[in-house]
Write a protein that holds these residues in place. Structure first.
Motif, PDB file in Angstrom:
ATOM      1  N   MET A 290       0.838  -1.199   0.000  1.00 50.70           N
ATOM      2  CA  MET A 290       0.000   0.000   0.000  1.00 50.70           C
ATOM      3  C   MET A 290       0.874   1.251   0.000  1.00 50.70           C
ATOM      4  N   GLY A 291       0.338   2.314  -0.543  1.00 50.75           N
ATOM      5  CA  GLY A 291       1.135   3.516  -0.752  1.00 50.75           C
ATOM      6  C   GLY A 291       1.802   4.041   0.502  1.00 50.75           C
ATOM      7  N   PHE A 292       1.069   4.073   1.616  1.00 56.02           N
ATOM      8  CA  PHE A 292       1.651   4.665   2.823  1.00 56.02           C
ATOM      9  C   PHE A 292       2.682   3.753   3.483  1.00 56.02           C
ATOM     10  N   LEU A 293       2.801   2.513   2.991  1.00 55.88           N
ATOM     11  CA  LEU A 293       3.817   1.596   3.507  1.00 55.88           C
ATOM     12  C   LEU A 293       5.070   1.583   2.645  1.00 55.88           C
ATOM     13  N   GLN A 294       5.068   2.343   1.570  1.00 52.65           N
ATOM     14  CA  GLN A 294       6.210   2.365   0.662  1.00 52.65           C
ATOM     15  C   GLN A 294       7.124   3.543   0.972  1.00 52.65           C
TER      16      GLN A 294
END
Length: 324
Positions: A290-294
């Protein structure tokens, strides 16, 4: 001849920091700039069971504290910060470190207040103090959502969330080393199963390698395993890859809960970052879709073995940021 009055310069204040672990007790005088003025350490006593065991450990720490107080001279000690292995109880101000069997419900804060009267005494876990230290003066500067992992004989950790330590009610939060990442995994020293520590600590890596057929050199330590991995031993390489993947799973799980911008890795195993970080980064990319985990930054610690002491000093010098 006219004499010119010179204002007396006030001696700069010091924090007295202590760091309590199963193998060593350390103490230091640390200035408001985070500089270590003086430090010393002794081996943690290992008394047998009995009514005097707790006092034997305390006597060694009390002697260290007294030497620091005497060495401070005219410079005022404005508080005592304590970094300790857990578990502990911030509300009751007692500690029960799993690696100091003689201390169960030991009233550390009261004892330190008696040893250094008239100043505040503040206590936090060793992982939390390492996180505070790296945030204050180390590799975590400028990152207010930060996870620090200390990968050594265990996997300790601490977290800065929104610029402040994330401690939990009793002070035991952010134990990423005891997040479960393998439902069918090996037993962990904590009593659980499949924890990050059961796969990624130095001893866990060695046990895995021996079980898979590694012919240990030297004393069979994690450093020997690292030397074998650098020489191309496939089992040793696999041990580091497995450890890095487990660490990544724990980090992504923590990030999914709290959002993180930076992860700092310290401890003895982190000295082998060249072996650990490729699989760790690959694991972060694999698990964190997910974007916020990248894009979570990954760095090695800057403060080394002094991180806990410097973090404990920050509890005294910067209470509005790290304590209140």
């Amino acid at each position: 001849m006219t004499e010119t009055a010179v204002d007396a310069v006030e001696p700069s204040p010091l924090a007295l920091a202590v760091d309590i672990g199963g193998t060593k007790l350390a103490a230091a005088l640390i200035g408001a700039d985070g500089a270590v003025v003086l430090a010393d350490r002794v081996a943690t006593p290992q008394p047998g069971p009995g009514p005097g065991a707790a006092e034997q450990v305390w006597a060694a720490l009390a002697d260290l504290v007294k030497r620091m107080v005497d060495a401070a001279g005219d410079r005022p000690i404005v508080g005592v910060g304590a970094s300790t292995a857990g578990p502990f109880d911030l509300v009751g101000a007692t500690i029960s470190p799993v690696n100091i069997h003689a201390w169960r419900g030991f009233p550390l804060v009261d004892r330190l207040r008696e040893a250094v009267p008239g100043v505040p005494v503040r206590l936090a876990g060793d992982g939390s103090c390492a996180a505070v230290g790296e945030h204050w003066r180390g590799a975590g500067r400028g990152h207010d959502d930060l996870l620090v992992l200390v990968v050594s004989t265990g996997v300790g950790g601490g977290m800065i969330h929104g610029g402040r330590p994330f401690l939990g009610v009793g002070g035991n939060a952010a134990h990423v080393g005891h997040m479960v990442v393998d439902l069918d995994g090996e037993p962990c020293p904590c009593g659980g199963q499949g924890c990050v520590e059961a796969l990624s600590s130095g001893p866990s890596m060695v046990r895995y390698a021996l079980r898979e057929g590694w012919h240990a050199t030297g004393e069979g330590t994690a450093r020997d395993l690292a030397a074998a991995a650098r020489a191309g031993d496939p089992v040793a390489v696999a041990a580091f890859e497995r450890a890095g993947r487990a660490l990544a799973a724990g980090i992504v799980s923590a990030a999914a809960m709290c959002e993180l911008s930076q992860v700092v890795i310290g401890g003895g195993v982190a000295e082998s970052a060249d072996l650990l970080f490729p699989s760790l980064q690959a694991g972060l990319d694999h698990f964190g879709r997910m974007g916020f985990l990248q894009g979570i930054g990954l760095r090695t610690a800057e403060l080394g073995g002094s991180a806990g002491l410097i973090g404990a000093a920050a509890l005294i010098h910067e209470p509005e940021r790290y304590w209140s």
